[in-house]
Design a protein around this motif. Structure first.
Motif, short mmCIF file in Angstrom:
data_model
loop_
_atom_site.label_atom_id
_atom_site.label_comp_id
_atom_site.label_asym_id
_atom_site.label_seq_id
_atom_site.Cartn_x
_atom_site.Cartn_y
_atom_site.Cartn_z
N LEU A 62 -15.46 -24.86 18.56
CA LEU A 62 -15.38 -24.36 17.19
C LEU A 62 -14.04 -23.70 16.92
O LEU A 62 -13.39 -23.95 15.89
CB LEU A 62 -16.52 -23.37 16.94
N CYS A 63 -13.62 -22.86 17.84
CA CYS A 63 -12.37 -22.12 17.66
C CYS A 63 -11.17 -23.06 17.55
O CYS A 63 -10.37 -22.96 16.61
CB CYS A 63 -12.18 -21.14 18.82
N ASN A 64 -11.05 -23.99 18.48
CA ASN A 64 -9.89 -24.89 18.50
C ASN A 64 -9.88 -25.87 17.34
O ASN A 64 -8.83 -26.13 16.73
CB ASN A 64 -9.84 -25.65 19.82
N SER A 100 0.47 -18.60 14.23
CA SER A 100 0.31 -17.93 15.51
C SER A 100 -0.90 -17.00 15.54
O SER A 100 -1.36 -16.61 16.61
CB SER A 100 1.58 -17.13 15.84
N TYR A 101 -1.43 -16.64 14.36
CA TYR A 101 -2.58 -15.74 14.30
C TYR A 101 -3.90 -16.48 14.04
O TYR A 101 -4.96 -15.88 14.15
CB TYR A 101 -2.37 -14.71 13.18
N THR A 102 -3.80 -17.75 13.69
CA THR A 102 -5.01 -18.50 13.34
C THR A 102 -6.00 -18.55 14.48
O THR A 102 -7.21 -18.36 14.29
CB THR A 102 -4.65 -19.94 12.92
N GLN A 103 -5.50 -18.80 15.70
CA GLN A 103 -6.38 -18.92 16.86
C GLN A 103 -7.14 -17.62 17.11
O GLN A 103 -8.35 -17.64 17.40
CB GLN A 103 -5.56 -19.28 18.10
N ALA A 104 -6.44 -16.49 16.98
CA ALA A 104 -7.09 -15.20 17.24
C ALA A 104 -8.17 -14.91 16.20
O ALA A 104 -9.27 -14.43 16.53
CB ALA A 104 -6.05 -14.09 17.25
N VAL A 105 -7.88 -15.21 14.95
CA VAL A 105 -8.84 -14.94 13.88
C VAL A 105 -10.07 -15.83 14.01
O VAL A 105 -11.22 -15.36 13.91
CB VAL A 105 -8.18 -15.12 12.49
N THR A 106 -9.86 -17.12 14.24
CA THR A 106 -11.00 -18.03 14.40
C THR A 106 -11.82 -17.68 15.64
O THR A 106 -13.04 -17.84 15.65
CB THR A 106 -10.53 -19.49 14.49
N SER A 107 -11.16 -17.16 16.66
CA SER A 107 -11.88 -16.75 17.86
C SER A 107 -12.83 -15.60 17.56
O SER A 107 -13.97 -15.56 18.08
CB SER A 107 -10.89 -16.34 18.95
N CYS A 108 -12.40 -14.68 16.72
CA CYS A 108 -13.26 -13.56 16.34
C CYS A 108 -14.50 -14.03 15.60
O CYS A 108 -15.62 -13.56 15.86
CB CYS A 108 -12.48 -12.57 15.47
N PHE A 109 -14.32 -14.96 14.69
CA PHE A 109 -15.46 -15.41 13.89
C PHE A 109 -16.39 -16.33 14.67
O PHE A 109 -17.60 -16.32 14.46
CB PHE A 109 -14.96 -16.10 12.62
N THR A 110 -15.85 -17.12 15.59
CA THR A 110 -16.72 -17.96 16.41
C THR A 110 -17.53 -17.11 17.38
O THR A 110 -18.64 -17.51 17.78
CB THR A 110 -15.92 -19.01 17.20
#
Length: 341
Positions: A204-206, A228-238
């Motif tokens: 989901l994150c990737n 560069s921040y997209t991965q961190a933000v999506t990781s939080c929501f997943t």
């Protein structure tokens, strides 16, 4: 190699510093709430009953066990983190070496004809994302399987605080106790939901991050730095989506293992993780976690876990909704970074 061990040492330091937060989180997960709710005010200055947050729990634990009591289960957790990190690194390195060999075997017609070589595209294609995610998934699964026995011991050492027990007092003694009472399968209770949660979270994150970077940010130059921040933000929501898997894994790690926190009234006996999942999904009430700083106490009898999951998405991101019931708690966690955003 020295740099790699320095990274391991740095990660171990962060793990040790954050250990009390995980300790409190696990105790709340199994339903241990020794401090009664108190009347407080929310962000809109309305009065409400609030359960204690992290600092209140930490003070209570320190009062009972001393300050070093906040680090119950730290040794097996460090072993789990170190063993998992080494396994993860080795598996990824093997995939990288295999990929380099495949690239060297491929013929390059542009080089043979002395033509200029085209520069690779800056953005990844979907095939690149799928390949890299598949490799990462294999590395994470291997790391999780190998380190899971230490994770089981970590959770059990923490939950012992409820009954003031010392059944799992040492690393080697804990291995002996589990093998003697449960056999080899005792080291891998709760493994399946933990692995499934890791896999679902990773994909989901990737995939979401790739879609956002490719179709939302790619054509907007003013937002290009946000990639560069997209991965961190999506990781939080997943992490919110897969949190039920984390909860079920931890509950199964202590279920019916002979300590107070794994027995009624804190938890009924579950024959499988699916039974635990169904029990939580059908519970008359649940917990929805956002942060360990504030918890709002609510008592409602006629809703299930998924109702409160959507309720959580609509509530303030600085509160925790706690719902009263007699059993394990389901609560969805959101990273502090996501709260700040």
């Amino acid at each position: 190699m020295a740099d790699q061990w320095q990274q391991y040492a740095l990660a171990a330091g962060f793990t040790a510093l954050s250990h009390p937060m995980l300790y409190v989180k696990v105790l709340v997960q199994v339903g241990y709430e020794p401090i009664a709710p108190v009347l407080g005010h929310n962000l809109f200055f309305r009065q409400e009953l609030q359960l204690p947050g992290f600092f209140s729990y930490a003070k209570y634990i320190a009062k009972q066990d001393g300050k070093f009591g906040l680090f119950r289960g730290l040794t097996p957790r460090l072993c789990s983190a170190l063993l998992g990190s080494i396994t993860h690194h080795k598996v990824l390195k093997a995939y990288e070496e295999e990929h380099i060999l495949e690239d060297e075997e491929e013929e390059n017609p542009e080089e043979e004809l002395n033509l200029p070589v085209m520069e690779p595209k800056a953005s990844k294609t979907m095939n690149d994302v799928i390949r890299e995610t598949s490799h990462e998934m294999a590395a994470r699964c291997a790391a999780t399987v190998i380190s899971h026995p230490f994770h089981v011991i970590t959770v059990r050492c923490m939950v012992q605080f409820i009954g003031k027990e010392f059944k799992y007092s040492g690393l080697f003694g804990s291995f002996g106790t589990i093998y003697r009472e449960e056999g080899l399968k005792g080291f891998f209770v709760g493994l399946i939901p933990r692995v499934l949660g890791d896999i679902l979270s990773l994909w989901l994150c990737n995939l979401v991050a790739h879609i956002i970077n490719t179709h939302v940010i790619e054509n907007r130059h003013q937002y290009s730095e946000m990639k560069s921040y997209t991965q961190a933000v999506t990781s939080c929501f997943t992490s919110i989506v897969v949190y039920p898997f984390v909860l079920v894994a931890n509950l199964m790690a202590v279920n019916d293992c002979g300590i107070t926190g794994g027995l009624p009234p804190y938890a009924p006996h579950f024959s499988s993780w699916l039974e635990c999942w169904r029990y939580l999904a059908n519970s008359v009430s649940t917990d929805v976690e956002n942060t360990l700083c504030v918890q709002m106490y609510i008592s409602t009898p006629n809703h299930n876990v998924w109702d409160f999951y959507f309720y959580f998405l609509e509530t303030s991101h600085t509160q925790v909704v706690h719902l009263e019931h007699n059993g394990p708690f389901v609560f969805f966690q959101i990273n502090i970074l996501a709260v700040a955003l």
